[in-house]
Each structure stands twice: as C-alpha cells, then as structure tokens.
Design an enzyme around this catalytic site. Sequence first.
Site, PDB file in Angstrom:
ATOM      1  N   HIS A  23      -2.570   0.215   7.030  1.00 19.08           N
ATOM      2  CA  HIS A  23      -2.844   0.577   5.639  1.00 19.08           C
ATOM      3  C   HIS A  23      -2.447   2.025   5.395  1.00 19.08           C
ATOM      4  O   HIS A  23      -2.403   2.832   6.321  1.00 19.08           O
ATOM      5  CB  HIS A  23      -4.330   0.381   5.353  1.00 19.08           C
ATOM      6  CG  HIS A  23      -4.682   0.460   3.906  1.00 19.08           C
ATOM      7  ND1 HIS A  23      -4.027  -0.269   2.929  1.00 19.08           N
ATOM      8  CD2 HIS A  23      -5.611   1.187   3.260  1.00 19.08           C
ATOM      9  CE1 HIS A  23      -4.563   0.000   1.758  1.00 19.08           C
ATOM     10  NE2 HIS A  23      -5.525   0.889   1.919  1.00 19.08           N
TER      11      HIS A  23
ATOM     12  N   CYS B  54       0.810  -1.221   0.000  1.00 14.85           N
ATOM     13  CA  CYS B  54       0.000   0.000   0.000  1.00 14.85           C
ATOM     14  C   CYS B  54       0.845   1.273   0.000  1.00 14.85           C
ATOM     15  O   CYS B  54       0.464   2.265  -0.627  1.00 14.85           O
ATOM     16  CB  CYS B  54      -0.997  -0.001   1.152  1.00 14.85           C
ATOM     17  SG  CYS B  54      -0.276  -0.168   2.800  1.00 14.85           S
TER      18      CYS B  54
ATOM     19  N   ASP C 121      -8.090   5.483  -2.670  1.00 15.73           N
ATOM     20  CA  ASP C 121      -7.257   4.332  -2.312  1.00 15.73           C
ATOM     21  C   ASP C 121      -6.842   3.565  -3.563  1.00 15.73           C
ATOM     22  O   ASP C 121      -7.629   2.813  -4.129  1.00 15.73           O
ATOM     23  CB  ASP C 121      -8.009   3.417  -1.352  1.00 15.73           C
ATOM     24  CG  ASP C 121      -7.086   2.419  -0.679  1.00 15.73           C
ATOM     25  OD1 ASP C 121      -5.955   2.222  -1.167  1.00 15.73           O
ATOM     26  OD2 ASP C 121      -7.488   1.838   0.337  1.00 15.73           O
TER      27      ASP C 121
END
Length: 182
Positions: free
Chosen positions: A138, A94, A154
């Site tokens: 995250h 991520c 995202d």
Amino acid sequence: MPVRVSFPFWAEAASPEAERFGEFDGSAERVLERSNMAQMWGLAQRLKRDSTSALDYVERVEALLDDGYAYSETPPPAARTLPGFLFDAKTGYCQQFSGAEALLLRMGGIPARVAAGFTSGSFDDRQREFVVRDLDAHSWVEVWIPRYGWVTRDPTPAAAPPRSQPGDDEDAGVADGSAGAP
C-alpha cells in the site's frame, strides 16, 4: 530542459520558484502553465483560493479524490500520469491516489510525501501467524503539520484490497492458505 520548481509554504504570500542548474530567468508559474502539470497547478490554485486554512485545503484535496474516483488494480492507460489519473481516467490504485494528493498538497504549499509499505496482513488461525501478501502492499500520504510532525493521510478508497481485508480463513475452503491468497 529540466526545471526544478519549489513551492512556498502555505502561509507565505510568495510565488513558486524555478531553478535550472542554478540559473533560470523565467517564472515558475510560467513553467508550470506550459508543462503537462498546468491543469494540476490550476486545480491546486483553485482549491487553495477556496480554502480557509491549510487543514481545509488538505480536506478539500481529499474530498476531490473521494468524489467520482474509483479504485482499480488495472487502471486505464490514461492513468499512467498524475494529470491523466486526475482529469481523464479517474480510476487508479493507491499510488495514483497518494501521488495525486501529495503533489496537489505540495503545489498548495503543504509539505507532503508519499510513503509505501505493507498493511499488517491477516492472522492465520491455523498457522497462528500473520500472513502478509503482495495484496497487502500500500502507499499513502504523510503531511507535515506544525507541532504534530508527519501525519498519515490515506486518500485511497476504503474498498481497496489493502484497506479492507477479508476474514481470511473463515469459510476459506482452501487446503493451504486463506480465501484471499493468490
């Protein structure tokens, strides 16, 4: 010789500006073209040139990261830098996805920042509480949209662990904890 580069906002026709401790004679574009960010700068300029609006640009950056890139918690060494992730490894976690999106957005004149935290975790029916693990860590991108403020985006693939939690205690078969517990 460290140089700070500031990118103009999307709608401004200005070029980036470079500053080195308050004094700098060169152009920011030349600094970018000679840096390890040259390829990213070129990509940002191509994406911007093909975009009809700031939102279109954001969507083009996300479409790029959604096409041919893979999630991995053990990316190859090439992914250690954002250009390495974008152009060589095309595999990362991520932080690489959010870092690449935020930098491309900023290079295109869109205010963006990387945010990091934890997802909500999963509910443990037996303990009657939410369990948040390292796996739930995250990072994502926040984009400044006038009249709306900071909007969450995202770019990480949905298959990434923090984005797709298992049904934890269903069929866990583990005495203390859930199937996904480390």
